[in-house]
Design a protein around this motif. Structure first.
Motif, mmCIF file in Angstrom:
data_model
loop_
_atom_site.group_PDB
_atom_site.id
_atom_site.type_symbol
_atom_site.label_atom_id
_atom_site.label_comp_id
_atom_site.label_asym_id
_atom_site.label_seq_id
_atom_site.Cartn_x
_atom_site.Cartn_y
_atom_site.Cartn_z
ATOM 1 N N VAL A 241 0.839 -1.202 0.000
ATOM 2 C CA VAL A 241 0.000 0.000 0.000
ATOM 3 C C VAL A 241 0.875 1.253 0.000
ATOM 4 C CG1 VAL A 241 -1.643 1.350 1.373
ATOM 5 C CG2 VAL A 241 -1.993 -1.104 1.054
ATOM 6 N N ASN A 242 1.891 1.266 0.857
ATOM 7 C CA ASN A 242 2.794 2.410 0.905
ATOM 8 C C ASN A 242 3.582 2.561 -0.386
ATOM 9 O OD1 ASN A 242 3.258 1.688 4.352
ATOM 10 N ND2 ASN A 242 2.108 3.398 3.516
ATOM 11 N N LEU A 243 3.913 1.452 -1.031
ATOM 12 C CA LEU A 243 4.607 1.508 -2.320
ATOM 13 C C LEU A 243 3.715 2.167 -3.372
ATOM 14 C CD1 LEU A 243 7.038 0.815 -4.098
ATOM 15 C CD2 LEU A 243 6.000 -1.435 -4.487
ATOM 16 N N VAL A 244 2.435 1.850 -3.358
ATOM 17 C CA VAL A 244 1.499 2.483 -4.297
ATOM 18 C C VAL A 244 1.462 3.994 -4.054
ATOM 19 C CG1 VAL A 244 -0.941 2.671 -4.954
ATOM 20 C CG2 VAL A 244 0.112 0.415 -4.647
ATOM 21 N N TYR A 245 1.378 4.406 -2.785
ATOM 22 C CA TYR A 245 1.387 5.837 -2.468
ATOM 23 C C TYR A 245 2.690 6.488 -2.914
ATOM 24 C CZ TYR A 245 -2.611 4.797 0.587
ATOM 25 O OH TYR A 245 -3.817 4.389 1.087
ATOM 26 N N LEU A 246 3.795 5.784 -2.736
ATOM 27 C CA LEU A 246 5.094 6.312 -3.160
ATOM 28 C C LEU A 246 5.122 6.524 -4.667
ATOM 29 C CD1 LEU A 246 8.552 5.267 -1.930
ATOM 30 C CD2 LEU A 246 8.117 5.342 -4.354
ATOM 31 N N VAL A 247 4.636 5.546 -5.422
ATOM 32 C CA VAL A 247 4.619 5.661 -6.887
ATOM 33 C C VAL A 247 3.730 6.828 -7.319
ATOM 34 C CG1 VAL A 247 3.882 4.497 -9.013
ATOM 35 C CG2 VAL A 247 5.233 3.253 -7.301
ATOM 36 N N LEU A 248 2.570 6.978 -6.688
ATOM 37 C CA LEU A 248 1.689 8.091 -7.028
ATOM 38 C C LEU A 248 2.347 9.435 -6.705
ATOM 39 C CD1 LEU A 248 -1.757 6.677 -5.843
ATOM 40 C CD2 LEU A 248 -0.918 6.895 -8.193
ATOM 41 N N ALA A 249 3.034 9.503 -5.577
ATOM 42 C CA ALA A 249 3.732 10.739 -5.217
ATOM 43 C C ALA A 249 4.858 11.029 -6.202
ATOM 44 C CB ALA A 249 4.279 10.645 -3.794
ATOM 45 N N ALA A 250 5.570 9.986 -6.620
ATOM 46 C CA ALA A 250 6.636 10.172 -7.609
ATOM 47 C C ALA A 250 6.058 10.668 -8.931
ATOM 48 C CB ALA A 250 7.401 8.866 -7.808
ATOM 49 N N LEU A 251 4.885 10.183 -9.297
ATOM 50 C CA LEU A 251 4.220 10.647 -10.513
ATOM 51 C C LEU A 251 3.891 12.136 -10.411
ATOM 52 C CD1 LEU A 251 2.797 10.054 -13.253
ATOM 53 C CD2 LEU A 251 0.731 9.626 -11.909
ATOM 54 N N VAL A 252 3.350 12.552 -9.279
ATOM 55 C CA VAL A 252 3.030 13.978 -9.086
ATOM 56 C C VAL A 252 4.308 14.814 -9.128
ATOM 57 C CG1 VAL A 252 2.129 15.687 -7.454
ATOM 58 C CG2 VAL A 252 0.895 13.548 -7.828
ATOM 59 N N ALA A 253 5.352 14.360 -8.441
ATOM 60 C CA ALA A 253 6.608 15.110 -8.431
ATOM 61 C C ALA A 253 7.178 15.227 -9.844
ATOM 62 C CB ALA A 253 7.613 14.443 -7.504
ATOM 63 N N TRP A 254 7.239 14.108 -10.552
ATOM 64 C CA TRP A 254 7.762 14.128 -11.912
ATOM 65 C C TRP A 254 6.917 15.039 -12.806
ATOM 66 C CZ3 TRP A 254 5.001 12.313 -16.189
ATOM 67 C CH2 TRP A 254 5.681 12.362 -17.392
ATOM 68 N N GLY A 255 5.602 14.890 -12.717
ATOM 69 C CA GLY A 255 4.715 15.669 -13.583
ATOM 70 C C GLY A 255 4.759 17.155 -13.280
ATOM 71 N N ARG A 256 4.799 17.517 -12.014
ATOM 72 C CA ARG A 256 4.781 18.941 -11.663
ATOM 73 C C ARG A 256 6.150 19.610 -11.763
ATOM 74 N NH1 ARG A 256 0.029 20.271 -13.115
ATOM 75 N NH2 ARG A 256 -1.649 19.520 -11.804
ATOM 76 N N PHE A 257 7.221 18.829 -11.676
ATOM 77 C CA PHE A 257 8.539 19.397 -11.938
ATOM 78 C C PHE A 257 8.800 19.459 -13.446
ATOM 79 C CE2 PHE A 257 10.308 18.194 -7.584
ATOM 80 C CZ PHE A 257 10.484 19.509 -7.197
ATOM 81 N N GLY A 258 8.133 18.593 -14.207
ATOM 82 C CA GLY A 258 8.418 18.470 -15.636
ATOM 83 C C GLY A 258 7.278 18.925 -16.522
#
Length: 127
Positions: free
Chosen positions: A104-121
């Protein structure tokens, strides 16, 4: 892309808000009695409340800066911080043998990484 990032950030904010309220305002003894709350037994009440406050701040940081247009760079920064928090949660649950919560925490981590990547890029608010 922008809509998907907003949806993911919103979902993460709801998760952070729920977890933050629970950790900040529910007594440690009640948390320990709930399924998956056994990790609280070895941690002080102040530390649990601090984690709850961090999660509440994450819920705010994932949405509010972009909505008000003040320092929207805080959205991906918050997503990175959330990912780091999830790494800690994964380590804690992994040590306790709670594989479901690690996933579950891994899923949250992946979603957070997606937001970080998308909003930085590509979905940055600067463009």
């Amino acid at each position: 892309m922008n809509l998907a990032l907003w949806i993911v950030a919103g979902l993460l904010a709801v998760v952070a808000l729920t977890g933050g309220i629970t950790k900040a305002f529910v007594p440690r003894e009640k948390l320990a009695a709930v399924r998956g709350g056994g990790w609280t037994a070895g941690i002080g009440a102040g530390s649990i409340k601090a984690l709850g406050i961090l999660e509440l701040l994450a819920a705010i940081g994932l949405i509010l800066p972009a909505v008000v247009g003040i320092a929207p760079v805080l959205v991906p920064v918050t997503a990175v911080c959330w990912a780091v928090l999830m790494v800690g949660a994964m380590i804690t649950h992994g040590r306790r043998g709670e594989a479901l919560y690690v996933v579950v925490n891994l899923v949250y981590l992946v979603l957070a990484a997606l937001v970080a990547w998308g909003r930085f890029g590509p979905g940055s608010f600067a463009g």
